[in-house]
Design an enzyme around this catalytic site. Structure first.
Site, PDB file in Angstrom:
ATOM      1  N   GLY A  15      -1.058   2.256 -14.559  1.00 15.88           N
ATOM      2  CA  GLY A  15      -1.752   3.351 -13.876  1.00 15.88           C
ATOM      3  C   GLY A  15      -2.813   4.060 -14.698  1.00 15.88           C
ATOM      4  N   ASN A  17      -6.021   3.579 -14.493  1.00 16.67           N
ATOM      5  CA  ASN A  17      -7.112   3.958 -13.575  1.00 16.67           C
ATOM      6  C   ASN A  17      -6.713   5.153 -12.719  1.00 16.67           C
ATOM      7  OD1 ASN A  17      -9.667   2.249 -13.559  1.00 16.67           O
ATOM      8  ND2 ASN A  17      -8.051   0.706 -13.816  1.00 16.67           N
ATOM      9  N   MET A  92      -0.723  -4.684  -6.951  1.00 16.46           N
ATOM     10  CA  MET A  92      -0.649  -6.141  -6.990  1.00 16.46           C
ATOM     11  C   MET A  92      -0.016  -6.731  -5.737  1.00 16.46           C
ATOM     12  SD  MET A  92      -2.198  -6.524  -9.744  1.00 16.46           S
ATOM     13  CE  MET A  92      -2.017  -8.218 -10.289  1.00 16.46           C
ATOM     14  N   ARG A  93      -0.476  -6.285  -4.603  1.00 18.90           N
ATOM     15  CA  ARG A  93       0.039  -6.813  -3.340  1.00 18.90           C
ATOM     16  C   ARG A  93      -1.143  -7.182  -2.458  1.00 18.90           C
ATOM     17  NH1 ARG A  93       4.711  -8.296  -2.146  1.00 18.90           N
ATOM     18  NH2 ARG A  93       4.593  -7.489  -0.010  1.00 18.90           N
ATOM     19  N   LEU A  95      -2.629  -7.195   1.043  1.00 23.78           N
ATOM     20  CA  LEU A  95      -2.336  -6.289   2.158  1.00 23.78           C
ATOM     21  C   LEU A  95      -2.482  -7.001   3.500  1.00 23.78           C
ATOM     22  CD1 LEU A  95      -4.305  -3.321   0.629  1.00 23.78           C
ATOM     23  CD2 LEU A  95      -1.824  -3.414   0.928  1.00 23.78           C
ATOM     24  N   ASN A 109     -11.116  -0.263  -3.964  1.00 23.05           N
ATOM     25  CA  ASN A 109     -10.362  -0.976  -4.993  1.00 23.05           C
ATOM     26  C   ASN A 109     -11.231  -1.105  -6.232  1.00 23.05           C
ATOM     27  OD1 ASN A 109      -8.289  -2.597  -6.170  1.00 23.05           O
ATOM     28  ND2 ASN A 109      -9.448  -4.446  -5.642  1.00 23.05           N
ATOM     29  N   HIS A 111     -11.903  -3.709  -9.447  1.00 20.51           N
ATOM     30  CA  HIS A 111     -11.641  -5.092  -9.845  1.00 20.51           C
ATOM     31  C   HIS A 111     -12.346  -5.364 -11.169  1.00 20.51           C
ATOM     32  CE1 HIS A 111     -10.550  -9.261  -9.237  1.00 20.51           C
ATOM     33  NE2 HIS A 111     -11.783  -9.598  -9.574  1.00 20.51           N
ATOM     34  N   SER A 138     -16.050  -3.715 -10.985  1.00 21.99           N
ATOM     35  CA  SER A 138     -16.668  -3.366  -9.697  1.00 21.99           C
ATOM     36  C   SER A 138     -15.719  -2.473  -8.907  1.00 21.99           C
ATOM     37  CB  SER A 138     -16.902  -4.619  -8.847  1.00 21.99           C
ATOM     38  OG  SER A 138     -17.564  -5.633  -9.568  1.00 21.99           O
ATOM     39  N   ASP A 147     -10.740  -9.184  -2.590  1.00 14.70           N
ATOM     40  CA  ASP A 147     -11.828  -8.793  -3.501  1.00 14.70           C
ATOM     41  C   ASP A 147     -13.210  -9.100  -2.942  1.00 14.70           C
ATOM     42  OD1 ASP A 147      -9.879  -7.967  -5.331  1.00 14.70           O
ATOM     43  OD2 ASP A 147      -9.794  -9.948  -6.271  1.00 14.70           O
ATOM     44  N   ALA A 175     -14.774   1.013 -19.265  1.00 13.66           N
ATOM     45  CA  ALA A 175     -15.815   1.115 -18.218  1.00 13.66           C
ATOM     46  C   ALA A 175     -15.180   1.428 -16.858  1.00 13.66           C
ATOM     47  CB  ALA A 175     -16.618  -0.173 -18.158  1.00 13.66           C
TER      48      ALA A 175
END
Ligand code: GRF
Length: 321
Positions: A15, A17, A92-93, A95, A109, A111, A138, A147, A175
């Site tokens: 976590g 982010n 990590m699922r 959807l 999201n 990535h 991104s 993605d 970043a």
């Protein structure tokens, strides 16, 4: 400051982010706040961190549940927390389609690659194996393809001689932590930009018959009727007279209707300075989720209240079809 957009963060791991989003949200002028951190893994480090910061958390293991059923439970928690948006941060699922569709345009999201390159896992290994000069990250809107949604922002990160996937990932993560809060803030804040709001109201107002735009005492306004005899049916108040709002001013039938509206929805309506005395109500437009069909309805109602009979009759006739 108008109401902040409410964000639910979904994560499966440490976590970092989420932490970046959360610390950015502590600034008074941040346009979002985090209302829930939810995970499919009760042991996720991110949940502990969020709880320690006083954020509501929710965990629902996915084991033994069909994907759609698990998503439905997550969805219930997210909606229960009053979230306007979802920020995926290492969730990590995959959807399910109904879940993604019901959050379309409201789920972001992050990535760790320069999309559309390297969707999926092991992005850094793949960038290094390809001999790329840069990795990166991104932030994108989530669509049903993995993605693949529209990219909102990216940061390229230079590959250094001797980099391996871990060293590159660690730098890309720095970043990520800068990019995600900034991009989320810009995205949720885009509709509270007064210029955007005025343009949007103008677009709707000018679809009504015989209308034109005209400023009035420094406020954008719209009139119905001819150049000399035209009457105003709408204004946008951009924090006028010291009010802390960007709002549509529209004509009500009078003080009773106005009082009833404000009473029923005090977060949405208020009595504007000066105009309120002549039956104009203010409808806030600088909110995370404006119902533009409703605004269109108000414009028409207000237009009807001041338009000449010959025009309202035409409108009645047209609406019968
Ligand atoms: C990040 O690299 C993010 O880009 C990816 O998953 C990782 C999550 O890391 N989607 P953290 O849990 O935010 O530290």
């Amino acid at each position: 400051m108008p109401g902040k957009a409410k964000i639910a963060v979904l994560l499966s791991g440490r976590g970092s982010n989420m932490a970046a989003l959360l610390y950015a949200a502590k600034a008074d002028d941040c346009p979002y706040e985090i209302v829930l951190v939810a995970s499919n893994d009760p042991g996720a480090g991110g949940l502990k961190l969020a709880a320690a910061e006083g954020i509501a958390t929710f965990a629902q293991p996915h084991k033994g549940l069909a994907r759609a059923d698990h998503d439905a439970l997550m969805d219930e928690a997210v909606r229960g927390a009053g979230a306007d948006y979802i920020a995926l941060a290492g969730y990590m699922r995959i959807l399910s389609e109904p879940f993604v569709q019901s959050w379309q345009g409201r789920m972001l999201n992050i990535h760790p690659s320069l999309l559309p390159q390297y969707k999926g896992l092991h992005t850094h290994e793949r960038a290094l194996a390809a001999g790329d000069s840069h990795g990166g990250c991104s932030v994108h809107l989530v669509t049903t393809e993995l993605d693949d949604g529209p990219v909102l922002a990216q940061t390229p990160v230079a590959v250094l001689p001797g980099d391996d996937a871990d060293t590159l990932a660690a730098r890309v993560l720095i970043a990520e932590h800068q990019l995600y809060p900034r991009t989320l803030a810009a995205y949720v804040g885009r509709f509270s930009d007064p210029e955007w709001i005025v343009a949007k109201v103008g677009e709707l107002a000018l679809t009504l018959p015989e209308t034109s735009a005209r400023e009035s005492h420094g406020s954008p306004g719209w009139r119905v009727g001819g150049e000399s005899s035209g009457k105003f049916f709408a204004y946008v108040s951009v924090r006028h007279h010291g009010e802390d709002a960007v709002a549509l001013l529209a004509k009500t039938s009078g003080p009773d209707e106005m009082a009833a509206l404000i009473d029923a929805e005090p977060e949405l309506y208020y009595r504007p300075a000066y105009y309120g005395a002549s039956g104009w109500i203010a409808l806030r437009l600088d909110r995370p989720q404006v119902d533009w069909a409703h605004v269109r309805g108000w414009l028409e109602k207000s237009w009807r209240a001041v338009a000449p009979k010959r025009l309202t009759k035409l409108m009645d006739a047209a609406e019968e079809f």
